[in-house]
Design an enzyme around this catalytic site. Structure first.
Site, PDB file in Angstrom:
ATOM      1  CG  HIS A  58      47.297  42.681  41.667  1.00 29.16           C
ATOM      2  ND1 HIS A  58      45.959  42.786  41.345  1.00 29.16           N
ATOM      3  CD2 HIS A  58      47.329  42.418  43.005  1.00 29.16           C
ATOM      4  CE1 HIS A  58      45.229  42.577  42.443  1.00 29.16           C
ATOM      5  NE2 HIS A  58      46.030  42.371  43.452  1.00 29.16           N
ATOM      6  CG  ASP A  66      47.678  46.772  36.657  1.00 31.65           C
ATOM      7  OD1 ASP A  66      48.769  46.360  36.197  1.00 31.65           O
ATOM      8  OD2 ASP A  66      47.018  46.146  37.491  1.00 31.65           O
ATOM      9  CD  GLU A  90      43.938  43.768  36.994  1.00 32.75           C
ATOM     10  OE1 GLU A  90      43.394  42.671  37.046  1.00 32.75           O
ATOM     11  OE2 GLU A  90      44.381  44.354  37.986  1.00 32.75           O
ATOM     12  CG  ASN A  91      42.655  47.591  37.050  1.00 30.26           C
ATOM     13  OD1 ASN A  91      43.864  47.431  37.054  1.00 30.26           O
ATOM     14  ND2 ASN A  91      41.839  46.921  37.837  1.00 30.26           N
ATOM     15  CG  ASN A 106      42.845  40.737  40.252  1.00 26.90           C
ATOM     16  OD1 ASN A 106      43.832  41.244  39.722  1.00 26.90           O
ATOM     17  ND2 ASN A 106      42.078  41.385  41.093  1.00 26.90           N
ATOM     18  CG  HIS A 107      39.810  43.499  38.363  1.00 23.92           C
ATOM     19  ND1 HIS A 107      38.844  43.222  39.305  1.00 23.92           N
ATOM     20  CD2 HIS A 107      40.733  44.269  38.993  1.00 23.92           C
ATOM     21  CE1 HIS A 107      39.167  43.806  40.452  1.00 23.92           C
ATOM     22  NE2 HIS A 107      40.313  44.435  40.285  1.00 23.92           N
TER      23      HIS A 107
HETATM   24 FE   LIG Z   1      45.179  46.261  38.411  1.00 21.16          FE
HETATM   25 FE   LIG Z   2      44.900  43.043  39.516  1.00 20.66          FE
END
Ligand SMILES: [Fe+2]
Ligand SMILES: [Fe+2]
Length: 272
Positions: A185, A18, A49-50, A77-78
């Site tokens: 994650h 990530d 995702e971040n 999830n983001h």
């Molecule tokens: Fe993440």
């Molecule tokens: Fe995540």
């Protein structure tokens, strides 16, 4: 005579955990040329995702990551935190949101990239425990592999999940059926990277690419304030102690099998 149908060239896959905020992106872009020289990966996959200030990703940031020669960006999830990414997710083949999101949600969950006669399928999945994915990860993993049959020599699955149990379960579920299952994650690398008995490279969490001086990427004083006061706090990305966390997977010359998985944990002291 050995049929070359069951043989494929060995390949190396660098998977980067990530990427958190602008500092995470600068760490990735700053370290990647040296890692390419040292590790000679055939494919580079990045969980992004971040990447946009810690939450989600924008088309501009995705393009910067692709321009650095990254083959595939996976999400989690983001995924939908930045509205401008929605149409890009439908248009750009090589950016993936979890396959087990609802079919009505923008984007898609797998793709195939090829280099030097090696075809690599990449699948993004989200866990269901403590996560908000609309459909079950295990059933969708089977569906993705069925969809990718005959199209790939190797397959890597990014299992983006909170619970270690669910990630380990997915590793065993897919052992011998894909080349690698890598967890993302939690932003913390786990010490269990190994090749499972039937030939699938596995790690519970790759870790993150971003500031280790915070709390999972967030400025530590803000994270502590939220935990201490139980009041809402606006989070910003920490600017302290950037690291790149990744794994390097070496595939077998046989399809859907790995021979090695090595953790790459690199400090980036000169990057700010
Ligand atoms: Fe993440
Ligand atoms: Fe995540």
């Amino acid at each position: 005579m050995v049929s070359d149908h069951n043989m494929s060239k060995s390949a190396k896959i660098l998977f980067v955990g990530d990427v958190v905020g602008g500092l995470g992106k600068r760490t990735l872009l700053g370290l990647l040329p040296g890692l390419r020289e040292r590790l000679a990966p055939d494919f580079v996959i990045v969980n992004g995702e971040n990447a946009a200030g810690g939450i989600g990703i924008t088309p501009r940031i995705a393009e910067q990551i692709f321009d650095a020669g990254v083959d595939v960006i996976t999400l989690g999830n983001h995924t939908y935190r930045q509205r401008e990414i929605y149409s890009y997710l439908d248009e750009q083949e090589r950016i993936l949101r979890p396959a087990n999101f609802l079919r009505s949600q923008p984007g898609h969950g797998w793709c195939v990239v090829a280099r030097d006669e090696v075809r690599l399928g990449v699948v993004s999945l989200s866990g269901n425990l403590f996560m908000d994915a609309g459909r079950p990860a295990f059933a969708e993993a089977d569906a993705a592999l069925y969809a990718l049959r005959d199209q790939t020599d190797h397959v890597l699955v990014d299992m983006h999940a909170e619970a270690t149990s669910e990630k380990i379960g997915m590793g065993w579920h897919l052992d011998g059926r894909v080349t690698a299952v890598v967890g993302t994650h939690t932003h913390v690398p786990t010490a269990d990277a190994r090749v499972l008995p039937s030939g699938t490279a596995y790690v519970t969490d790759v870790g993150m690419t971003g500031p280790r001086g915070g709390v999972l990427g967030v400025k530590r004083e803000q994270a502590i304030e939220a935990m201490r006061t139980k009041m809402p706090v606006r989070f910003e990305t920490s600017s302290e102690d950037p690291w790149l966390n990744a794994v390097l997977i070496t595939t077998a010359d046989q399809p859907l099998r790995a021979v090695a998985i090595e953790q790459i944990l690199e400090p980036a002291p000169g990057i700010s």
